[in-house]
Design an enzyme around this catalytic site. Structure first.
Site, mmCIF file in Angstrom:
data_model
loop_
_atom_site.group_PDB
_atom_site.id
_atom_site.type_symbol
_atom_site.label_atom_id
_atom_site.label_comp_id
_atom_site.label_asym_id
_atom_site.label_seq_id
_atom_site.Cartn_x
_atom_site.Cartn_y
_atom_site.Cartn_z
ATOM 1 N N ARG A 162 0.839 -1.215 0.000
ATOM 2 C CA ARG A 162 0.000 0.000 0.000
ATOM 3 C C ARG A 162 0.874 1.266 0.000
ATOM 4 O O ARG A 162 0.610 2.228 0.728
ATOM 5 C CB ARG A 162 -0.952 0.006 1.198
ATOM 6 C CG ARG A 162 -1.895 -1.189 1.246
ATOM 7 C CD ARG A 162 -3.162 -0.912 0.472
ATOM 8 N NE ARG A 162 -3.844 -2.133 0.070
ATOM 9 C CZ ARG A 162 -4.989 -2.579 0.540
ATOM 10 N NH1 ARG A 162 -5.603 -1.885 1.436
ATOM 11 N NH2 ARG A 162 -5.542 -3.681 0.085
ATOM 12 N N SER A 235 -10.717 0.014 3.551
ATOM 13 C CA SER A 235 -9.894 -0.234 4.747
ATOM 14 C C SER A 235 -9.285 1.092 5.180
ATOM 15 O O SER A 235 -8.593 1.731 4.388
ATOM 16 C CB SER A 235 -8.765 -1.209 4.426
ATOM 17 O OG SER A 235 -9.309 -2.393 3.922
ATOM 18 N N GLU A 331 -4.187 4.030 6.220
ATOM 19 C CA GLU A 331 -3.868 3.809 4.803
ATOM 20 C C GLU A 331 -4.389 5.005 4.000
ATOM 21 O O GLU A 331 -3.809 5.420 3.008
ATOM 22 C CB GLU A 331 -4.577 2.529 4.348
ATOM 23 C CG GLU A 331 -4.567 2.325 2.860
ATOM 24 C CD GLU A 331 -5.554 1.263 2.408
ATOM 25 O OE1 GLU A 331 -5.572 0.157 2.985
ATOM 26 O OE2 GLU A 331 -6.297 1.542 1.458
HETATM 27 C C1 LIG Z 1 -15.335 0.424 -0.614
HETATM 28 C C2 LIG Z 1 -13.867 0.597 -0.885
HETATM 29 C C3 LIG Z 1 -13.077 -0.516 -1.080
HETATM 30 C C4 LIG Z 1 -11.703 -0.370 -1.324
HETATM 31 N N1 LIG Z 1 -10.967 -1.486 -1.539
HETATM 32 C C5 LIG Z 1 -9.631 -1.384 -1.788
HETATM 33 C C6 LIG Z 1 -8.835 -2.550 -2.015
HETATM 34 O O1 LIG Z 1 -9.329 -3.668 -2.014
HETATM 35 N N2 LIG Z 1 -7.511 -2.381 -2.247
HETATM 36 C C7 LIG Z 1 -6.929 -1.151 -2.292
HETATM 37 O O2 LIG Z 1 -5.721 -1.070 -2.514
HETATM 38 N N3 LIG Z 1 -7.662 -0.017 -2.073
HETATM 39 C C8 LIG Z 1 -8.990 -0.108 -1.827
HETATM 40 N N4 LIG Z 1 -9.740 1.016 -1.602
HETATM 41 C C9 LIG Z 1 -9.074 2.327 -1.565
HETATM 42 C C10 LIG Z 1 -9.151 3.105 -2.896
HETATM 43 O O3 LIG Z 1 -10.262 2.731 -3.649
HETATM 44 C C11 LIG Z 1 -7.903 2.928 -3.760
HETATM 45 O O4 LIG Z 1 -6.770 3.351 -3.045
HETATM 46 C C12 LIG Z 1 -7.993 3.729 -5.056
HETATM 47 O O5 LIG Z 1 -6.865 3.468 -5.873
HETATM 48 C C13 LIG Z 1 -8.121 5.233 -4.826
HETATM 49 O O6 LIG Z 1 -8.469 5.804 -6.072
HETATM 50 P P1 LIG Z 1 -9.099 7.262 -6.146
HETATM 51 O O7 LIG Z 1 -9.121 7.645 -7.588
HETATM 52 O O8 LIG Z 1 -10.400 7.305 -5.454
HETATM 53 O O9 LIG Z 1 -8.000 8.083 -5.366
HETATM 54 P P2 LIG Z 1 -8.215 9.362 -4.441
HETATM 55 O O10 LIG Z 1 -8.891 8.966 -3.188
HETATM 56 O O11 LIG Z 1 -8.821 10.446 -5.238
HETATM 57 O O12 LIG Z 1 -6.699 9.713 -4.111
HETATM 58 C C14 LIG Z 1 -5.939 8.842 -3.310
HETATM 59 C C15 LIG Z 1 -4.500 9.379 -3.246
HETATM 60 O O13 LIG Z 1 -3.916 9.358 -4.540
HETATM 61 C C16 LIG Z 1 -3.578 10.680 -4.980
HETATM 62 N N5 LIG Z 1 -3.966 10.737 -6.398
HETATM 63 C C17 LIG Z 1 -5.189 10.502 -6.932
HETATM 64 N N6 LIG Z 1 -5.144 10.588 -8.272
HETATM 65 C C18 LIG Z 1 -3.864 10.891 -8.580
HETATM 66 C C19 LIG Z 1 -3.176 11.106 -9.809
HETATM 67 N N7 LIG Z 1 -3.781 11.013 -11.003
HETATM 68 N N8 LIG Z 1 -1.852 11.453 -9.758
HETATM 69 C C20 LIG Z 1 -1.193 11.537 -8.578
HETATM 70 N N9 LIG Z 1 -1.780 11.321 -7.389
HETATM 71 C C21 LIG Z 1 -3.110 10.999 -7.396
HETATM 72 C C22 LIG Z 1 -4.379 11.615 -4.098
HETATM 73 O O14 LIG Z 1 -3.734 12.879 -3.960
HETATM 74 C C23 LIG Z 1 -4.436 10.832 -2.791
HETATM 75 O O15 LIG Z 1 -3.238 10.970 -2.080
HETATM 76 C C24 LIG Z 1 -11.123 0.908 -1.360
HETATM 77 C C25 LIG Z 1 -11.930 2.037 -1.151
HETATM 78 C C26 LIG Z 1 -13.286 1.883 -0.912
HETATM 79 C C27 LIG Z 1 -14.142 3.090 -0.724
#
Ligand SMILES: Cc1cc2nc3c(=O)[nH]c(=O)nc-3n(C[C@H](O)[C@H](O)[C@H](O)COP(=O)(O)OP(=O)(O)OC[C@H]3O[C@@H](n4cnc5c(N)ncnc54)[C@H](O)[C@@H]3O)c2cc1C
Length: 358
Positions: A162, A235, A331
């Site tokens: 992670r 998580s 996380e």
């Molecule tokens: C119900 C649920 C289940 C989940 N299950 C998992 C799982 O099984 N495994 C897992 O690893 N994660 C899981 N996650 C966490 C999350 O979905 C992932 O980490 C996902 O990759 C985040 O994507 P996002 O576009 O929403 O990122 P955001 O929440 O928008 O951003 C997350 C981080 O990445 C940065 N960021 C976003 N986009 C960019 C970009 N283009 N360039 C540079 N930095 C950027 C942001 O500044 C922030 O620090 C889960 C979340 C939820 C709500």
């Protein structure tokens, strides 16, 4: 590039809490990503890239937010493998769905993870025994310090559990595209407990990537709340990783605690600790709680605030430390006024994980 003023963060994040972002840039083309970086620099505003907002907790944000909404996928034949070039704004699960529909292997265990493709390398998304690092070939990002485009190999991304170089240098790189290397030959990865016990109707060797994907989606539906029910970021905490020696001690102290090898250490199931040692599963404080079906999932309901969520998470971390000696860290990226604390040192001030891997 569209520019919006004072946008409530509860609309941009899946935890559905938070103050307002002063300014939001929406980039639908790659050039607009660089334009947003230059504009934020000219205004002297820190720039926070956001995809789906599914891994952040933002009380307020005095800077600008960049919503990456670039779209597009290009498939490139590479012999036994296929290179898939994906724009950073593509919804991650749509990428997985397209790949498995083509019969390609590598992403099926990562089905159902919310968010956009550009965020996937940031925390090296992982699930059910697979992690992005196993399939990523390259990342293309705009460097907001050097103000130029850069291309990183998987090795340069320095992926960990992670974790990645992008997470450690939060905000510096704006990821506009990723390249994935997918396999044509069958390679089901069913080692993870939930998948190993899944009642597939045929032997593993005859499964298709789509069948594995459907199993993963079914398992996930039992573990995570619907976004209609609660706000959540999945998580909330990382599973702590401890030395093998500390893991043995924990196993003696808490018989039955699930442990998995992770690099040189052992990953401890925090969900199990929260449920069986701390009795926190399903416990609420006001409008913030730990999900009744999965203790690692912090949930919010109407009326919750970002500050209450942070306060609750800190209380959970304190209880875990008191009961087990383990220091846990979020996380989820937690926003301060003008920066993100990803591994929040002040989350538990001046403490060391007594069992920690050095
Ligand atoms: C119900 C649920 C289940 C989940 N299950 C998992 C799982 O099984 N495994 C897992 O690893 N994660 C899981 N996650 C966490 C999350 O979905 C992932 O980490 C996902 O990759 C985040 O994507 P996002 O576009 O929403 O990122 P955001 O929440 O928008 O951003 C997350 C981080 O990445 C940065 N960021 C976003 N986009 C960019 C970009 N283009 N360039 C540079 N930095 C950027 C942001 O500044 C922030 O620090 C889960 C979340 C939820 C709500």
């Amino acid at each position: 590039m569209r520019v919006l003023q004072r946008v409530p963060l509860c609309f941009l994040t899946t935890l559905k809490v938070g103050g307002a972002a002063r300014m939001v840039f929406v980039a639908e083309r790659k050039e607009e990503v660089a334009a947003a970086a230059l504009r934020a620099a000219a205004l002297r505003l820190p720039l926070l890239p956001l995809g789906g907002g599914s891994n952040v907790l933002l009380p307020e944000w005095r800077g600008a937010v960049l919503l990456l909404r670039t779209r597009g996928m290009v498939w490139e034949d590479a012999g036994d493998t296929v290179l898939l070039h994906v724009a950073g704004g593509e919804p991650w699960d749509a990428v997985v769905a397209r790949a498995v529909r083509k019969g390609l292997w590598g992403l099926e265990n990562l089905s159902g993870i919310p968010g956009r493709a550009g965020a996937a390398p940031v925390q090296n998304i992982s699930a059910y025994g697979a992690e992005l690092a196993q399939v990523i070939a390259a990342v293309e990002a705009y460097d907001t310090k050097a103000h130029r485009w850069r291309r990183f190999t998987a090795r340069e991304c320095a992926f960990g559990y992670r974790d990645s170089m992008f997470k450690r240098e939060q905000g510096r790189y704006l990821i506009a595209g990723i390249t994935l290397r997918l396999r044509r030959t069958a390679a089901p990865n069913l080692a993870y407990r939930d998948l190993a016990h899944f009642p597939f109707r045929k032997p593993a060797a005859r499964l298709t990537p789509d069948e594995v994907r459907r199993a993963v989606l079914e398992i996930r539906a039992r573990k995570f709340p619907s976004p209609l029910q609660y706000g959540t970021a999945g998580s909330f905490f990382k599973n702590p990783v401890v030395t093998p020696c500390a893991a043995q001690k924990l196993a003696r102290q808490f018989p039955g605690v699930p442990l998995h090898a992770q690099g040189k250490g052992m990953k401890v199931s925090l969900a199990w600790i929260l449920e069986h040692v701390c009795a926190l599963k399903g416990v609420w404080q006001g409008d913030v709680g730990l999900y009744e079906k999965h203790a690692l999932v912090l949930v919010t309901r109407e009326g919750a605030t970002a500050r209450a969520a942070i306060g609750f998470a800190k209380a959970v971390a304190r209880i875990v430390r008191e009961k087990t000696g383990l220091t846990i860290e979020p996380e989820v990226g937690i926003g301060a006024r003008d920066g993100m604390r990803v591994c929040t040192e002040d989350f538990l001030p001046a403490t060391k994980n007594v069992h920690g891997v050095s």
